[in-house]
Design a protein around this motif. Structure first.
Motif, PDB file in Angstrom:
ATOM      1  N   ALA A 127       0.826  -1.210   0.000  1.00 47.22           N
ATOM      2  CA  ALA A 127       0.000   0.000   0.000  1.00 47.22           C
ATOM      3  C   ALA A 127       0.865   1.267   0.000  1.00 47.22           C
ATOM      4  CB  ALA A 127      -0.916  -0.003   1.217  1.00 47.22           C
ATOM      5  N   ILE A 128       2.000   1.209   0.723  1.00 43.82           N
ATOM      6  CA  ILE A 128       2.870   2.386   0.806  1.00 43.82           C
ATOM      7  C   ILE A 128       3.619   2.610  -0.502  1.00 43.82           C
ATOM      8  CG2 ILE A 128       4.916   3.344   1.952  1.00 43.82           C
ATOM      9  CD1 ILE A 128       4.033   1.914   4.488  1.00 43.82           C
ATOM     10  N   ALA A 129       4.087   1.510  -1.118  1.00 41.86           N
ATOM     11  CA  ALA A 129       4.854   1.622  -2.366  1.00 41.86           C
ATOM     12  C   ALA A 129       4.250   0.697  -3.421  1.00 41.86           C
ATOM     13  CB  ALA A 129       6.317   1.286  -2.119  1.00 41.86           C
ATOM     14  N   PRO A 130       3.068   1.019  -3.928  1.00 42.41           N
ATOM     15  CA  PRO A 130       2.372   0.111  -4.850  1.00 42.41           C
ATOM     16  C   PRO A 130       3.098  -0.107  -6.178  1.00 42.41           C
ATOM     17  CG  PRO A 130       1.279   2.245  -4.771  1.00 42.41           C
ATOM     18  CD  PRO A 130       2.298   2.258  -3.676  1.00 42.41           C
ATOM     19  N   GLY A 131       3.939   0.826  -6.562  1.00 39.27           N
ATOM     20  CA  GLY A 131       4.637   0.678  -7.831  1.00 39.27           C
ATOM     21  C   GLY A 131       5.976  -0.018  -7.717  1.00 39.27           C
ATOM     22  N   GLU A 132       6.441  -0.247  -6.475  1.00 37.85           N
ATOM     23  CA  GLU A 132       7.779  -0.820  -6.299  1.00 37.85           C
ATOM     24  C   GLU A 132       7.786  -2.133  -5.528  1.00 37.85           C
ATOM     25  OE1 GLU A 132      10.962   2.282  -5.410  1.00 37.85           O
ATOM     26  OE2 GLU A 132       9.134   3.400  -4.926  1.00 37.85           O
ATOM     27  N   PHE A 133       6.997  -2.224  -4.459  1.00 35.51           N
ATOM     28  CA  PHE A 133       7.077  -3.434  -3.629  1.00 35.51           C
ATOM     29  C   PHE A 133       6.374  -4.638  -4.246  1.00 35.51           C
ATOM     30  CE2 PHE A 133       5.951  -6.327  -0.220  1.00 35.51           C
ATOM     31  CZ  PHE A 133       7.171  -6.452   0.449  1.00 35.51           C
ATOM     32  N   PRO A 134       5.106  -4.562  -4.632  1.00 41.60           N
ATOM     33  CA  PRO A 134       4.419  -5.763  -5.145  1.00 41.60           C
ATOM     34  C   PRO A 134       4.756  -6.031  -6.614  1.00 41.60           C
ATOM     35  CG  PRO A 134       2.889  -3.938  -5.105  1.00 41.60           C
ATOM     36  CD  PRO A 134       4.185  -3.418  -4.562  1.00 41.60           C
ATOM     37  N   THR A 135       6.035  -6.293  -6.892  1.00 46.11           N
ATOM     38  CA  THR A 135       6.466  -6.563  -8.257  1.00 46.11           C
ATOM     39  C   THR A 135       7.149  -7.923  -8.326  1.00 46.11           C
ATOM     40  OG1 THR A 135       8.653  -5.557  -7.958  1.00 46.11           O
ATOM     41  CG2 THR A 135       6.839  -4.093  -8.640  1.00 46.11           C
ATOM     42  N   LEU A 136       7.192  -8.487  -9.524  1.00 41.58           N
ATOM     43  CA  LEU A 136       7.843  -9.782  -9.731  1.00 41.58           C
ATOM     44  C   LEU A 136       9.312  -9.704  -9.352  1.00 41.58           C
ATOM     45  CD1 LEU A 136       7.830 -12.698 -10.778  1.00 41.58           C
ATOM     46  CD2 LEU A 136       8.255 -11.774 -13.085  1.00 41.58           C
ATOM     47  N   PHE A 137       9.981  -8.617  -9.712  1.00 43.48           N
ATOM     48  CA  PHE A 137      11.402  -8.470  -9.405  1.00 43.48           C
ATOM     49  C   PHE A 137      11.642  -8.460  -7.896  1.00 43.48           C
ATOM     50  CE2 PHE A 137      15.008  -5.686  -8.355  1.00 43.48           C
ATOM     51  CZ  PHE A 137      16.032  -6.388  -8.981  1.00 43.48           C
ATOM     52  N   LYS A 190      13.196  -5.816   5.726  1.00 50.36           N
ATOM     53  CA  LYS A 190      14.380  -5.171   5.148  1.00 50.36           C
ATOM     54  C   LYS A 190      14.088  -4.629   3.767  1.00 50.36           C
ATOM     55  CE  LYS A 190      19.237  -5.979   3.989  1.00 50.36           C
ATOM     56  NZ  LYS A 190      20.353  -6.960   3.974  1.00 50.36           N
ATOM     57  N   LYS A 191      13.444  -5.453   2.935  1.00 53.32           N
ATOM     58  CA  LYS A 191      13.128  -5.013   1.575  1.00 53.32           C
ATOM     59  C   LYS A 191      12.150  -3.847   1.592  1.00 53.32           C
ATOM     60  CE  LYS A 191      14.376  -6.807  -1.548  1.00 53.32           C
ATOM     61  NZ  LYS A 191      15.589  -6.560  -2.354  1.00 53.32           N
ATOM     62  N   GLY A 192      11.129  -3.938   2.453  1.00 55.61           N
ATOM     63  CA  GLY A 192      10.147  -2.863   2.541  1.00 55.61           C
ATOM     64  C   GLY A 192      10.758  -1.563   3.031  1.00 55.61           C
ATOM     65  N   PHE A 193      11.624  -1.640   4.034  1.00 53.35           N
ATOM     66  CA  PHE A 193      12.272  -0.432   4.546  1.00 53.35           C
ATOM     67  C   PHE A 193      13.202   0.183   3.505  1.00 53.35           C
ATOM     68  CE2 PHE A 193      11.809  -1.809   9.241  1.00 53.35           C
ATOM     69  CZ  PHE A 193      10.549  -1.241   9.282  1.00 53.35           C
ATOM     70  N   ASN A 194      13.894  -0.664   2.747  1.00 53.25           N
ATOM     71  CA  ASN A 194      14.776  -0.136   1.704  1.00 53.25           C
ATOM     72  C   ASN A 194      13.980   0.588   0.622  1.00 53.25           C
ATOM     73  OD1 ASN A 194      17.067  -1.125   2.935  1.00 53.25           O
ATOM     74  ND2 ASN A 194      17.156  -2.994   1.716  1.00 53.25           N
ATOM     75  N   ILE A 195      12.868  -0.009   0.223  1.00 51.20           N
ATOM     76  CA  ILE A 195      12.046   0.594  -0.830  1.00 51.20           C
ATOM     77  C   ILE A 195      11.405   1.897  -0.364  1.00 51.20           C
ATOM     78  CG2 ILE A 195       9.906   0.288  -2.150  1.00 51.20           C
ATOM     79  CD1 ILE A 195      10.699  -2.646  -2.526  1.00 51.20           C
ATOM     80  N   THR A 196      10.988   1.930   0.897  1.00 54.71           N
ATOM     81  CA  THR A 196      10.321   3.130   1.432  1.00 54.71           C
ATOM     82  C   THR A 196      11.311   4.104   2.069  1.00 54.71           C
ATOM     83  OG1 THR A 196       9.865   1.938   3.503  1.00 54.71           O
ATOM     84  CG2 THR A 196       8.147   1.928   1.809  1.00 54.71           C
ATOM     85  N   HIS A 197      12.607   3.831   1.916  1.00 58.43           N
ATOM     86  CA  HIS A 197      13.671   4.723   2.381  1.00 58.43           C
ATOM     87  C   HIS A 197      13.649   4.948   3.897  1.00 58.43           C
ATOM     88  CE1 HIS A 197      14.334   5.455  -1.853  1.00 58.43           C
ATOM     89  NE2 HIS A 197      13.080   5.857  -1.978  1.00 58.43           N
ATOM     90  N   VAL A 198      13.363   3.870   4.617  1.00 60.26           N
ATOM     91  CA  VAL A 198      13.426   3.909   6.083  1.00 60.26           C
ATOM     92  C   VAL A 198      14.777   3.343   6.509  1.00 60.26           C
ATOM     93  CG1 VAL A 198      12.415   3.046   8.235  1.00 60.26           C
ATOM     94  CG2 VAL A 198      10.943   3.654   6.302  1.00 60.26           C
ATOM     95  N   GLN A 199      15.402   3.937   7.512  1.00 63.47           N
ATOM     96  CA  GLN A 199      16.725   3.486   7.949  1.00 63.47           C
ATOM     97  C   GLN A 199      16.708   2.019   8.386  1.00 63.47           C
ATOM     98  OE1 GLN A 199      17.578   6.561  10.956  1.00 63.47           O
ATOM     99  NE2 GLN A 199      19.392   7.077   9.765  1.00 63.47           N
ATOM    100  N   ASP A 200      17.799   1.308   8.068  1.00 64.68           N
ATOM    101  CA  ASP A 200      17.910  -0.103   8.426  1.00 64.68           C
ATOM    102  C   ASP A 200      17.824  -0.340   9.926  1.00 64.68           C
ATOM    103  OD1 ASP A 200      18.135  -0.810   5.819  1.00 64.68           O
ATOM    104  OD2 ASP A 200      20.312  -0.985   5.826  1.00 64.68           O
TER     105      ASP A 200
END
Length: 349
Positions: free
Chosen positions: A48-58, A311-321
């Motif tokens: 929901a936060i990153a619909p164009g980046e997170f729910p992708t095949l890649f 980890k993947k979600g935080f990286n995509i949404t630019h949240v610190q590790d």
């Protein structure tokens, strides 16, 4: 009671009578169900936060590849923790097995394994598996036969295996890995979209689930973790079984070391220094009890993916590790707390 006839609590499956309860109550009482809901919720939130980046095949391909090696390690750790044991050495054994495989392939190809073929690669795989199995056998012997606590034994072999890996190549990584191995197993795909590394990890996981949940070996694993003395009185060879469990864990660490070598095209020592803790965290988050006798491979699979999705979600949404560390720690503590509550509730009946 006859020695050859297991007592009632060992004869029955861990969830005896489970099927008589309504479906809703069965789900509500299953740790795996709740931890699966956490994973699903995380996927929904990040989608929901990153619909164009997170729910992708890649993204999902990358998630599967990045968790494959840890999943193989965690399957072995599941068996160990169900027996009420622990193995802190799996990360170091992975590194040692990868180093042995790399050195064997280098030696067989005249010092440069980059152009080596499948014969050399097969020899490297065998070397990695044997190296991991030997360390598992050492752990099992010291724990089951010598009677030394698992924490102490595996803490010692953790350092010993890592030191041995450094000695094999003078403290540096092996970087000469067959290109065909990296291209086929490390980054190759089947059916156009499924990474070969993931297929191997899935097959190993399914075999582990079959072994744990449908065979005598699995029943003995639960019995030893639930009550080692009761299992011994029932005629189960507890010493022999623990030896097998730790050997199996070393075997899987050897395979994981070879898979890592195939993916990174290097032994990448620094990348695996916390794999032991990550595997333990994944198993516990998946509902396997640190007190033994309770656990599932399905829960472990879910437990492996929760930190990976974070980890993947935080990286995509630019949240610190750093927030990922806090979130994983909170989930881990919550999982242990729920396990303790369940144990107290069960013991009070």
């Amino acid at each position: 009671m006859s020695v050859s006839s297991p007592p009632k609590d060992i004869q029955e499956a861990p969830d005896a009578g489970f099927g008589k309860r309504p479906l809703g109550k069965r789900l509500a009482g299953a740790n795996t169900f709740w931890i699966a809901l956490v994973l699903v919720a995380l996927i929904i939130v990040f989608s929901a936060i990153a619909p164009g980046e997170f729910p992708t095949l890649f993204t999902f391909q990358t998630l599967l590849i990045e968790t494959s090696v840890l999943l193989v390690l965690s399957v072995g750790m599941t068996f160990v923790i169900i027996t009420s044991g622990i193995d802190l050495s799996v990360g170091s054994v992975l590194i040692f097995a990868g180093m042995v495989a790399g050195k064997v392939m280098e030696a067989m190809s005249g010092g440069n394994a980059s152009g080596a073929g499948w014969g050399v690669i097969t020899a490297g795989l065998v070397a990695a598996v044997v190296a991991g199995t030997v360390w598992g056998l050492v752990n099992g012997f010291l724990i089951a036969v010598a009677g030394i606590p698992p924490l102490i034994v595996t803490l010692g072999t953790m350092g010993a295996a890592l030191g041995a890996a450094y000695l094999l190549n003078n403290g540096s990584d092996v970087r000469s890995v067959p290109v065909v191995l990296n291209q086929t197993l490390g980054y190759g795909t089947s059916f156009g979209v499924v990474p070969n590394l993931v297929i191997v990890a899935v097959v190993i996981t399914l075999i582990g689930a079959w072994l744990l949940h449908t065979t005598k070996f699995g029943r003995y694993t639960f019995a030893v973790g639930s009550n080692a003395e009761g299992a011994r009185r029932a005629g189960i060879g507890v010493t022999r079984h623990l030896l097998k469990v730790y050997t199996l864990t070393g075997f899987l660490a050897g395979i994981a070391g070879f898979l890592s070598l195939a993916y990174y095209a290097s032994t990448t020592i620094s990348a695996h220094t916390t794999d032991n803790l990550n595997a333990i965290a994944a198993v516990v988050m998946g509902g396997t009890s640190l007190f033994g006798g309770v656990g599932s491979v399905l829960g472990t699979v879910i437990g492996v993916f929760i930190p990976a999705v974070l980890k993947k979600g935080f990286n995509i949404t630019h949240v610190q590790d750093f927030w990922q560390m806090i979130a994983v720690g909170a989930v881990l503590i919550a999982a242990v707390w729920f396990d303790q509550r369940r144990r107290r509730r069960r013991n009070s009946r």
